[in-house]
Design a protein around this motif. Sequence first.
Motif, PDB file in Angstrom:
ATOM      1  N   GLU A  62       0.831  -1.212   0.000  1.00 34.93           N
ATOM      2  CA  GLU A  62       0.000   0.000   0.000  1.00 34.93           C
ATOM      3  C   GLU A  62       0.865   1.261   0.000  1.00 34.93           C
ATOM      4  OE1 GLU A  62      -3.956  -1.538   2.397  1.00 34.93           O
ATOM      5  OE2 GLU A  62      -2.106  -1.212   3.502  1.00 34.93           O
ATOM      6  N   ILE A  63       1.969   1.202   0.748  1.00 40.23           N
ATOM      7  CA  ILE A  63       2.860   2.378   0.787  1.00 40.23           C
ATOM      8  C   ILE A  63       3.434   2.638  -0.602  1.00 40.23           C
ATOM      9  CG2 ILE A  63       4.953   3.358   1.793  1.00 40.23           C
ATOM     10  CD1 ILE A  63       4.459   1.479   4.216  1.00 40.23           C
ATOM     11  N   ILE A  64       3.877   1.567  -1.253  1.00 41.87           N
ATOM     12  CA  ILE A  64       4.441   1.707  -2.603  1.00 41.87           C
ATOM     13  C   ILE A  64       3.380   2.241  -3.571  1.00 41.87           C
ATOM     14  CG2 ILE A  64       5.207   0.312  -4.601  1.00 41.87           C
ATOM     15  CD1 ILE A  64       7.462   0.994  -2.714  1.00 41.87           C
ATOM     16  N   ARG A  65       2.159   1.751  -3.412  1.00 42.97           N
ATOM     17  CA  ARG A  65       1.079   2.229  -4.286  1.00 42.97           C
ATOM     18  C   ARG A  65       0.864   3.730  -4.091  1.00 42.97           C
ATOM     19  NH1 ARG A  65      -3.091  -1.770  -3.071  1.00 42.97           N
ATOM     20  NH2 ARG A  65      -1.751  -3.383  -3.932  1.00 42.97           N
ATOM     21  N   HIS A  66       0.933   4.168  -2.823  1.00 39.66           N
ATOM     22  CA  HIS A  66       0.813   5.607  -2.541  1.00 39.66           C
ATOM     23  C   HIS A  66       1.948   6.371  -3.200  1.00 39.66           C
ATOM     24  CE1 HIS A  66      -2.218   4.799   0.549  1.00 39.66           C
ATOM     25  NE2 HIS A  66      -2.403   6.090   0.612  1.00 39.66           N
ATOM     26  N   LEU A  67       3.165   5.853  -3.025  1.00 33.78           N
ATOM     27  CA  LEU A  67       4.341   6.529  -3.592  1.00 33.78           C
ATOM     28  C   LEU A  67       4.228   6.645  -5.103  1.00 33.78           C
ATOM     29  CD1 LEU A  67       7.421   4.918  -1.788  1.00 33.78           C
ATOM     30  CD2 LEU A  67       6.846   7.335  -1.840  1.00 33.78           C
ATOM     31  N   ARG A  68       3.841   5.537  -5.719  1.00 34.69           N
ATOM     32  CA  ARG A  68       3.797   5.496  -7.175  1.00 34.69           C
ATOM     33  C   ARG A  68       2.638   6.327  -7.720  1.00 34.69           C
ATOM     34  NH1 ARG A  68       5.590  -0.915  -7.831  1.00 34.69           N
ATOM     35  NH2 ARG A  68       7.686  -0.559  -7.017  1.00 34.69           N
ATOM     36  N   ALA A  69       1.645   6.560  -6.864  1.00 36.88           N
ATOM     37  CA  ALA A  69       0.537   7.415  -7.287  1.00 36.88           C
ATOM     38  C   ALA A  69       0.783   8.852  -6.835  1.00 36.88           C
ATOM     39  CB  ALA A  69      -0.760   6.890  -6.699  1.00 36.88           C
ATOM     40  N   ASP A  70       1.996   9.083  -6.281  1.00 35.94           N
ATOM     41  CA  ASP A  70       2.408  10.408  -5.836  1.00 35.94           C
ATOM     42  C   ASP A  70       1.523  10.948  -4.720  1.00 35.94           C
ATOM     43  OD1 ASP A  70       3.197  13.590  -7.356  1.00 35.94           O
ATOM     44  OD2 ASP A  70       4.253  12.409  -5.877  1.00 35.94           O
ATOM     45  N   LYS A  71       1.062  10.049  -3.845  1.00 35.72           N
ATOM     46  CA  LYS A  71       0.263  10.478  -2.705  1.00 35.72           C
ATOM     47  C   LYS A  71       1.173  10.582  -1.494  1.00 35.72           C
ATOM     48  CE  LYS A  71      -3.923   8.108  -4.219  1.00 35.72           C
ATOM     49  NZ  LYS A  71      -4.661   6.853  -4.062  1.00 35.72           N
ATOM     50  N   GLU A  72       0.745  11.360  -0.521  1.00 33.14           N
ATOM     51  CA  GLU A  72       1.541  11.497   0.692  1.00 33.14           C
ATOM     52  C   GLU A  72       1.381  10.230   1.532  1.00 33.14           C
ATOM     53  OE1 GLU A  72       1.661  14.466   4.444  1.00 33.14           O
ATOM     54  OE2 GLU A  72       1.226  15.362   2.493  1.00 33.14           O
ATOM     55  N   ILE A  73       2.494   9.753   2.077  1.00 28.88           N
ATOM     56  CA  ILE A  73       2.419   8.550   2.903  1.00 28.88           C
ATOM     57  C   ILE A  73       2.082   8.963   4.337  1.00 28.88           C
ATOM     58  CG2 ILE A  73       3.666   6.504   3.714  1.00 28.88           C
ATOM     59  CD1 ILE A  73       5.662   7.073   1.432  1.00 28.88           C
ATOM     60  N   PRO A  74       1.028   8.381   4.910  1.00 28.86           N
ATOM     61  CA  PRO A  74       0.756   8.705   6.309  1.00 28.86           C
ATOM     62  C   PRO A  74       1.856   8.123   7.194  1.00 28.86           C
ATOM     63  CG  PRO A  74      -0.958   7.283   5.354  1.00 28.86           C
ATOM     64  CD  PRO A  74       0.136   7.371   4.373  1.00 28.86           C
TER      65      PRO A  74
END
Lengths: 108, 144
Positions: free
Chosen positions: A87-99
Motif C-alpha cells: 500500500e505504501i508503494i502504491r501511494h508513492l507510485r501514485a504520488d500520494k503522501e504517505i501517512p
Amino acid sequence: MVSLIDVNRDDMKTTNQTEQSKVRTTLYLTPENKQGLDRIPRGQKTALMNRAIANALKELDKKENAKQFIEMINQIKPVKMDLSSEEIIRHLRADKEIPSTDLQDNNE
Amino acid sequence: MVLDSCVFSKLFLQEPDHQEVVELITELSQRNIKVLVPSLFLYEVLSIAAASPFPIKNVYALITQYQSANLEIVELDKNTILKAIDICAHGHKKSGFPSFYDASYHALAISNACQFITADKRHVAKASIFGYVALLSDWRKVFN
C-alpha cells in the motif's frame, strides 16, 4: 585451480610494454590447467592468470559479503506501520503522501 | 531475479510475510543469485524507510551491503523501457492499467529472462499475461 606457494617481489615489464608493478611467484597447476595454459600464446599467460585470480578473489569477497548481509537481515527488528509495504508503494507510485507512523526514531 | 521494492521493504517492516522475505533473500544470497532492480528501487525503499520508525541509515547500510554481494541497481535501457511502455498499455478501463513504476520492474525481468517477485497482487492480475512475474507467496515455486 591454482595455488600460491611462494612470493618474491620483483619489478618486471608487462607484455604490452607498460610499466606496472608485478610480483614473481610460483604456482602449482593441475595437469588440466597446465595443458590449457600451454595453448595460450606467450605473453598472454600472465594476463590470463591475473584475470582468473582476480575473478576468483572477487567471488570470494562476494560470498563473504553475502554472509554478512544474511547476518544483518537476521538481526533486524521489524517495525509496525499503519499500511502494508504494497500500500505504501502504491501511494508513492501514485504520488500520494504517505501517512507516517512515528518518525521519532527515524534518524538514529 | 528482480525484486520489487515492497518485497525488500518487508525486511524492516513488521508484516505477516516478513519472515517469508527473510527466507527468500537468504536463499537468493546462499545460492549466489544475482538480484536486479531498477534505480528507482533505491528511492522507493528509502522513502518507505523515511516514513517508518526504522532508522533510514540502517536501511541504506542494508542496501549497500547487499550491493557488495548480489544486488545490482541498473538503469533501464531503451528496449526495457519500450517493454515497460508495452506493459503499461495492457490493462482494462475498469480494473486499471499497470503503472510505469510496476512495469519498469517487470520489464527488467523480461529483458533478463528472469522472474519479477512482487507482493502486489493487483500488478500480477493485470500483467501476468507477460509472464516472468510471481507473487512473493509463490517464490518457492520459482526455484522448482
